[in-house]
Scaffold this motif. Structure first.
Motif, PDB file in Angstrom:
ATOM      1  N   ILE A 245       0.845  -1.202   0.000  1.00  0.00           N
ATOM      2  CA  ILE A 245       0.000   0.000   0.000  1.00  0.00           C
ATOM      3  C   ILE A 245       0.877   1.247   0.000  1.00  0.00           C
ATOM      4  N   GLY A 246       0.393   2.275  -0.687  1.00  0.00           N
ATOM      5  CA  GLY A 246       0.993   3.584  -0.525  1.00  0.00           C
ATOM      6  C   GLY A 246       1.758   4.033  -1.756  1.00  0.00           C
ATOM      7  N   PRO A 247       2.329   5.211  -1.663  1.00  0.00           N
ATOM      8  CA  PRO A 247       2.314   6.140  -0.536  1.00  0.00           C
ATOM      9  C   PRO A 247       0.905   6.665  -0.240  1.00  0.00           C
ATOM     10  N   THR A 257       2.750   6.883   4.959  1.00  0.00           N
ATOM     11  CA  THR A 257       3.274   5.528   4.937  1.00  0.00           C
ATOM     12  C   THR A 257       3.406   4.900   3.559  1.00  0.00           C
ATOM     13  N   ILE A 258       4.318   3.944   3.463  1.00  0.00           N
ATOM     14  CA  ILE A 258       4.320   2.951   2.382  1.00  0.00           C
ATOM     15  C   ILE A 258       4.580   1.595   3.048  1.00  0.00           C
ATOM     16  N   TYR A 259       3.857   0.565   2.615  1.00  0.00           N
ATOM     17  CA  TYR A 259       4.142  -0.802   3.062  1.00  0.00           C
ATOM     18  C   TYR A 259       4.678  -1.590   1.884  1.00  0.00           C
ATOM     19  N   ALA A 260       5.718  -2.356   2.137  1.00  0.00           N
ATOM     20  CA  ALA A 260       6.304  -3.171   1.070  1.00  0.00           C
ATOM     21  C   ALA A 260       6.820  -4.467   1.671  1.00  0.00           C
ATOM     22  N   TRP A 261       7.284  -5.380   0.830  1.00  0.00           N
ATOM     23  CA  TRP A 261       7.762  -6.671   1.304  1.00  0.00           C
ATOM     24  C   TRP A 261       9.256  -6.825   1.076  1.00  0.00           C
ATOM     25  N   ASP A 262       9.922  -7.393   2.054  1.00  0.00           N
ATOM     26  CA  ASP A 262      11.342  -7.713   1.895  1.00  0.00           C
ATOM     27  C   ASP A 262      11.457  -8.978   1.028  1.00  0.00           C
ATOM     28  N   THR A 287     -14.514   2.818  13.944  1.00  0.00           N
ATOM     29  CA  THR A 287     -15.577   1.811  13.856  1.00  0.00           C
ATOM     30  C   THR A 287     -15.317   0.917  12.642  1.00  0.00           C
ATOM     31  N   HIS A 288     -16.010  -0.180  12.608  1.00  0.00           N
ATOM     32  CA  HIS A 288     -15.880  -1.097  11.475  1.00  0.00           C
ATOM     33  C   HIS A 288     -16.218  -0.364  10.170  1.00  0.00           C
ATOM     34  N   ASP A 289     -17.277   0.446  10.191  1.00  0.00           N
ATOM     35  CA  ASP A 289     -17.692   1.160   8.976  1.00  0.00           C
ATOM     36  C   ASP A 289     -16.693   2.249   8.577  1.00  0.00           C
ATOM     37  N   GLY A 290     -16.018   2.819   9.557  1.00  0.00           N
ATOM     38  CA  GLY A 290     -15.087   3.916   9.270  1.00  0.00           C
ATOM     39  C   GLY A 290     -13.676   3.442   8.972  1.00  0.00           C
ATOM     40  N   PHE A 291     -13.481   2.147   9.051  1.00  0.00           N
ATOM     41  CA  PHE A 291     -12.104   1.658   9.032  1.00  0.00           C
ATOM     42  C   PHE A 291     -11.415   1.754   7.668  1.00  0.00           C
ATOM     43  N   GLY A 292     -12.222   1.812   6.565  1.00  0.00           N
ATOM     44  CA  GLY A 292     -11.594   2.012   5.250  1.00  0.00           C
ATOM     45  C   GLY A 292     -10.698   3.245   5.280  1.00  0.00           C
ATOM     46  N   HIS A 293     -11.207   4.331   5.866  1.00  0.00           N
ATOM     47  CA  HIS A 293     -10.400   5.556   5.974  1.00  0.00           C
ATOM     48  C   HIS A 293      -9.329   5.416   7.057  1.00  0.00           C
ATOM     49  N   GLY A 294      -9.595   4.557   8.043  1.00  0.00           N
ATOM     50  CA  GLY A 294      -8.561   4.312   9.050  1.00  0.00           C
ATOM     51  C   GLY A 294      -7.335   3.701   8.412  1.00  0.00           C
ATOM     52  N   LEU A 295      -7.592   2.792   7.496  1.00  0.00           N
ATOM     53  CA  LEU A 295      -6.477   2.095   6.853  1.00  0.00           C
ATOM     54  C   LEU A 295      -5.805   2.977   5.811  1.00  0.00           C
ATOM     55  N   ASP A 296      -6.597   3.631   4.982  1.00  0.00           N
ATOM     56  CA  ASP A 296      -6.049   4.411   3.865  1.00  0.00           C
ATOM     57  C   ASP A 296      -6.922   5.644   3.770  1.00  0.00           C
ATOM     58  N   TYR A 297      -6.533   6.738   4.408  1.00  0.00           N
ATOM     59  CA  TYR A 297      -7.460   7.871   4.554  1.00  0.00           C
ATOM     60  C   TYR A 297      -7.930   8.447   3.215  1.00  0.00           C
ATOM     61  N   PRO A 298      -7.029   8.750   2.274  1.00  0.00           N
ATOM     62  CA  PRO A 298      -7.509   9.338   1.017  1.00  0.00           C
ATOM     63  C   PRO A 298      -8.430   8.411   0.237  1.00  0.00           C
ATOM     64  N   HIS A 303      -7.843  -2.725   1.963  1.00  0.00           N
ATOM     65  CA  HIS A 303      -6.980  -3.476   1.042  1.00  0.00           C
ATOM     66  C   HIS A 303      -6.887  -4.919   1.530  1.00  0.00           C
ATOM     67  N   GLU A 304      -7.352  -5.820   0.695  1.00  0.00           N
ATOM     68  CA  GLU A 304      -7.416  -7.241   1.063  1.00  0.00           C
ATOM     69  C   GLU A 304      -6.024  -7.782   1.454  1.00  0.00           C
ATOM     70  N   SER A 305      -5.023  -7.461   0.648  1.00  0.00           N
ATOM     71  CA  SER A 305      -3.674  -8.001   0.902  1.00  0.00           C
ATOM     72  C   SER A 305      -3.165  -7.537   2.270  1.00  0.00           C
ATOM     73  N   PHE A 306      -3.430  -6.275   2.578  1.00  0.00           N
ATOM     74  CA  PHE A 306      -2.945  -5.706   3.845  1.00  0.00           C
ATOM     75  C   PHE A 306      -3.582  -6.399   5.045  1.00  0.00           C
ATOM     76  N   LEU A 307      -4.838  -6.765   4.870  1.00  0.00           N
ATOM     77  CA  LEU A 307      -5.573  -7.331   6.008  1.00  0.00           C
ATOM     78  C   LEU A 307      -5.316  -8.820   6.189  1.00  0.00           C
ATOM     79  N   THR A 308      -4.810  -9.475   5.162  1.00  0.00           N
ATOM     80  CA  THR A 308      -4.749 -10.939   5.250  1.00  0.00           C
ATOM     81  C   THR A 308      -3.349 -11.530   5.144  1.00  0.00           C
TER      82      THR A 308
END
Ligand code: M3P
Ligand code: FE
Length: 311
Positions: A245-247, A257-262, A287-298, A303-308
Motif C-alpha cells: 500500500i501507498g504512498p 506511509t508505504i508498506y512493502a515486502w522484503d 468503527t468497522h464502517d469507518g475503518f476504510g479511511h482508518g487504513l487508507d485515509y484518502p 486493502h485485502e492483501s494488507f488485512l490478510t
C-alpha cells in the motif's frame, strides 16, 4: 524523570529465507547499518540514527516471520521489577543470558497471549550514530544510503486474544491505549486492533486479532519526513520492491506511509508523521464502517492483501 519503565522498541529478530540476499537488501536498499555477525550466523543492523548496537537481527530459516521482539527498559532495577510484576501477573519468564545477542545484556523473555515471544532488557552497547557526541553534524554518510530510516519505530503483530495482551501491556508493562479498531456491530464491536504506546508516540507496538498465534504484520521504520517516505518509494521502484500500500496516509495514528515486502515476504513500513499522545489521552476509536479511511485515509479502502497477508 518523566520517562521510566519500558522505553522503546529495541530489537526484532526476523527470519529470512536467504541471508545474503537479505543482508544486501537491509543494508543497501533499506539502508541500515550492518553492525555484526554472531557465531550462529545471525546478521545485525541498526538504523543510522540509533545509538545502540543493533535493532534488526536476521536469522536464516525455512520460513519467514518474526522470532521475537525486545523492548529496552530504563535500567536493571526496572528490569528486575518488571520481571517480578510479569511473574506475579501469572506468566512464566525466562532469562536469556548476556551475550546471546551481540553486545546485549540479560533479557527477560516471556510469551504473550497472542503467541509472540516478547523480551525486556536494560543493557545494549552504545555505539553511537557515527556523528559523535560533541558538536555533531546533523547527518553523515549512513543517512544517505538507501531509504535510510532513522529508527525502528514499532511493530504490528497478528495473534490470538489481543484483549489479554491489552491487559498485560496496560496493567503490567506501563503502556497506554492510543487508538483502537472495532469489529462489526453484529459481532458486538469487539476490539480487533489496538495501538499501544510506552512513550510519546502513537504506537510503540500494535496488535490485530487473528486466529493464528505469533504472526508478523510489519516492522515499521521511522522516516524523518514525508519527502523521505516518497523517496523510499522511489527506491522501492528502482529496486522492484513489491509494494502493498501507498504512498498514502493512515487515518489510524495519522501516519504517512508505504508498506512493502522484503525478499522473504516480511512486510515492512516506511513511516513518518502521526501525532504526540500522552498517557492521559482518551483513545481514538475507528468503527468497522469507518475503518476504510482508518487504513487508507484518502482512498477509504480496505486493502485485502494488507488485512490478510502475514508471515
Ligand atoms: C499502522 C501504523 C491497520 C493499521 C495499521 C497502522 C492495522 O501500521 O503504523 O499506523 O489497519
Ligand atoms: Fe505501522
Amino acid at each position: 524523570m518523566a520517562m521510566t519503565g519500558v522505553l522503546r522498541p529495541g530489537h526484532a529478530q526476523l527470519r529470512v529465507l536467504d541471508l545474503e540476499v537479505s543482508r544486501k537488501f537491509y543494508r543497501d536498499v533499506i539502508g541500515l547499518v550492518e553492525t555484526g555477525t554472531d557465531k550462529q550466523g545471525r546478521v545485525y543492523f541498526k538504523c543510522w540514527d540509533e545509538r545502540d548496537h543493533h535493532s534488526v537481527v536476521l536469522r536464516e530459516a525455512d520460513t519467514a516471520g518474526i522470532d521475537f521482539v525486545g523492548y529496552k527498559v530504563l535500567d536493571r532495577a526496572t528490569l528486575d521489577q518488571l520481571e517480578r510484576d510479569v511473574r506475579a501477573y501469572g506468566l512464566e519468564t525466562e532469562r536469556v543470558p548476556a551475550g546471546d545477542l551481540l553486545e546485549t545484556g540479560e533479557r527477560v523473555r516471556f510469551q504473550l497471549p497472542t503467541g509472540h515471544l516478547f523480551e525486556l532488557y536494560a543493557d545494549k552497547k552504545h555505539v553511537g550514530n557515527g556523528l559523535g557526541q560533541v558538536n555533531p553534524a546533523p547527518w553523515g554518510p549512513d543517512s544517505e544510503r538507501g531509504m535510510a530510516p532513522t529508527r525502528l519505530d514499532h511493530c504490528l503483530l497478528y495473534g490470538t486474544n489481543i484483549a489479554a495482551n491489552k491487559k498485560l501491556f496496560t496493567e503490567v508493562l506501563g503502556f497506554y491505549l492510543v487508538e483502537r479498531i472495532l469489529g462489526p456491530k453484529e459481532a458486538g464491536e469487539p476490539e480487533v486492533a489496538i495501538f499501544l504506546a510506552c512513550s510519546h508516540k502513537t504506537h510503540d507496538i500494535a496488535f490485530v486479532e487473528y486466529p493464528e498465534p505469533g504472526k508478523l504484520h510489519h516492522l515499521s521504520f521511522r522516516m524523518p519526513t514525508w519527502e523521505r517516505v516518497l523517496r523510499a518509494g522511489d527506491i522501492m521502484g528502482m529496486n522492484n520492491v513489491p509494494i502493498d500500500i501507498g504512498p498514502t496516509r493512515h487515518g489510524t495514528t495519522r501516519g504517512e506511509t508505504i508498506y512493502a515486502w522484503d525478499p522473504s515476504g516480511n512486510r515492512f513500513e516506511t513511516f513518518c508523521g502521526g501525532y504526540d499522545p500522552y498517557p492521559d489521552v482518551e483513545p481514538i476509536t475507528w468503527t468497522h464502517d469507518g475503518f476504510g479511511h482508518g487504513l487508507d485515509y484518502p482512498n477509504g479502502k480496505l486493502h485485502e492483501s494488507f488485512l490478510t497477508i502475514v508471515t
